[in-house]
Write an enzyme that holds these catalytic residues in place. Structure first.
Site, PDB file in Angstrom:
ATOM      1  N   LYS A  65       0.805  -1.230   0.000  1.00 32.15           N
ATOM      2  CA  LYS A  65       0.000   0.000   0.000  1.00 32.15           C
ATOM      3  C   LYS A  65       0.837   1.279   0.000  1.00 32.15           C
ATOM      4  O   LYS A  65       0.462   2.260  -0.623  1.00 32.15           O
ATOM      5  CB  LYS A  65      -0.970   0.004   1.195  1.00 32.15           C
ATOM      6  CG  LYS A  65      -2.084  -1.036   1.056  1.00 32.15           C
ATOM      7  CD  LYS A  65      -3.047  -1.004   2.235  1.00 32.15           C
ATOM      8  CE  LYS A  65      -4.035  -2.161   2.117  1.00 32.15           C
ATOM      9  NZ  LYS A  65      -5.046  -2.158   3.183  1.00 32.15           N
ATOM     10  N   ASP A 101     -10.114   2.165   2.372  1.00 27.94           N
ATOM     11  CA  ASP A 101     -10.165   1.537   3.705  1.00 27.94           C
ATOM     12  C   ASP A 101     -10.722   2.525   4.730  1.00 27.94           C
ATOM     13  O   ASP A 101     -11.476   2.134   5.634  1.00 27.94           O
ATOM     14  CB  ASP A 101      -8.758   1.120   4.181  1.00 27.94           C
ATOM     15  CG  ASP A 101      -8.216  -0.090   3.435  1.00 27.94           C
ATOM     16  OD1 ASP A 101      -9.020  -0.963   3.041  1.00 27.94           O
ATOM     17  OD2 ASP A 101      -6.988  -0.156   3.250  1.00 27.94           O
TER      18      ASP A 101
END
Ligand code: NDP
Length: 265
Positions: A65, A101
C-alpha cells in the site's frame, strides 16, 4: 475481445477474497469485466505492472500500500494524508490512487450509532487509515501500540498516541483492534489488565480481522460490549472501490451480491 480487467496486488495474495466479492458485483450489473489475483514481489514496480497488464483498476493489499502511494501519478482525497492507498484507477493512461479503507471503516461502524471517543489499538497501515478517517469525522481518537516506533506519524497529525509504557487511559465508547493479534493466534492486542477495565466502560468493540471471534472480541463481549468483526469494513472498502472501477453508484442489490460473493454463498 475488450473485457475490462481488474486485479488485486499482494504478496501473498492467494488467500484474498476480493476477486469473489468484486466479480459478484460486476456480474450483478452485467459489467463486462474480470477481477483477478496478481502476485507482486516488488512493490516498486507496481505502477509499471499495473499499466503493462492493461488493468482498468486494481486493489492493493499487504505489503504494497505504501509503495502504491509513492508510485501513483496522482493521489486523491484522504489518501494524501494516510500515505498509503488500496485502489488504483487508470484514467487515460494516468494512475490515480485512492484509499477506500478509511471511508469503508467509517461506514462499517455506522451500525453502532453515535461514537464520540475511540481507543485504537495498533499503529500499522490500517491504523493510519482508521485514525485519520475518525479525525476527519470529528471523532476523538487515541492510539495505543505495543511499541514506540510507529507513533510519530500520529503525533504529527495531532492524534494522541501512546505505547503500553506511557499509556494514560480515558473513558472510550468504542475500542478498535487494528493489530493482527488474534488473527492466527490467541493473543490479546494488549495486556488484559489494561484492556478489561476499558472494555467494561465501553459500549462497542470492533476488530479489523474478519470471519472469526478473536480473543479481543470475546473479551469485549464478556464485558457487555456490542461487537463487530471486519467483514463490513472489507465489504465497504470493496464497494467504494467498485464504484470507482465501474464509474457507477452501487445500490443495495450490488452490496448484497458482493456480500454473498465475499462469503462464498
Ligand atoms: P501492520 O503490520 O501494518 O501493523 C500491525 C500492528 O499490529 C502494529 O502496530 C504492531 O505493533 C501490532 N501488533 C502485531 N502483532 C501484535 C501482537 N501480538 N500484540 C500487540 N500488537 C501487535 O498491519 P496492518 O495495519 O496492515 O493490518 C492489521 C490487521 O488489520 C491485519 O490483521 C489485517 O488482516 C487487518 N485488516 C483488515 C481489513 C478489513 O477490511 N477488514 C483491511 C486491512 C487490514 P508494533 O508496532 O509494536 O509491531
Amino acid at each position: 475481445e475488450n473485457k475490462n480487467l481488474f486485479a488485486i496486488f499482494g504478496n501473498p495474495v492467494e488467500h484474498s477474497k476480493s476477486p469473489q466479492m468484486q466479480n459478484a458485483g460486476l456480474k450483478e450489473i452485467n459489467f463486462n469485466g474480470l477481477y483477478q489475483k496478481h502476485h507482486l514481489e516488488d512493490g516498486n514496480k507496481i505502477k509499471e505492472v499495473f499499466l503493462q497488464s492493461n488493468y482498468k483498476g486494481a486493489n492493493i493489499t499487504v505489503p504494497h500500500k505504501e509503495f502504491a502511494y509513492r508510485n501513483a501519478d496522482e493521489v486523491r482525497g484522504i489518501a494524501q494524508k494516510i500515505e498509503a492507498v488500496n485502489t488504483y484507477i487508470n484514467e487515460n493512461g494516468k494512475v490515480i490512487a485512492y484509499n477506500t479503507d478509511a471511508p469503508g471503516f467509517i461506514k462499517a461502524i455506522e451500525s453502532f450509532g453515535t461514537v464520540k471517543n475511540v481507543l485504537l489499538l495498533g499503529a500499522g497501515g490500517t491504523a493510519k487509515a482508521i485514525a485519520l478517517a475518525l479525525q476527519e469525522k470529528g471523532i476523538k481518537v487515541t492510539v495505543l501500540n505495543r511499541s514506540e516506533g510507529k507513533l510519530d506519524f500520529f503525533k504529527k497529525e495531532n492524534i494522541l498516541a501512546y505505547s503500553w509504557d506511557d499509556f494514560q487511559a480515558e473513558d472510550y465508547d468504542l475500542v478498535v483492534n487494528s493489530t493482527s493479534a488474534g488473527l492466527k493466534d490467541e493473543y490479546l492486542p494488549c495486556d488484559r489488565e489494561i484492556l478489561e477495565p476499558i472494555l467494561k466502560k465501553a459500549s462497542y468493540a470492533f476488530d479489523c480481522v474478519y470471519g472469526k471471534i478473536t480473543p479481543f472480541l470475546a473479551l469485549a463481549r464478556e464485558n457487555n460490549c456490542e461487537i463487530k468483526d471486519g467483514e463490513d469494513m472489507l465489504l465497504f472498502q470493496g464497494l467504494l472501490a467498485f464504484e470507482l472501477f465501474t464509474n457507477t453508484k452501487a445500490d443495495n442489490s450490488v452490496l448484497e451480491a458482493m456480500r454473498k460473493g465475499l462469503r462464498g454463498e
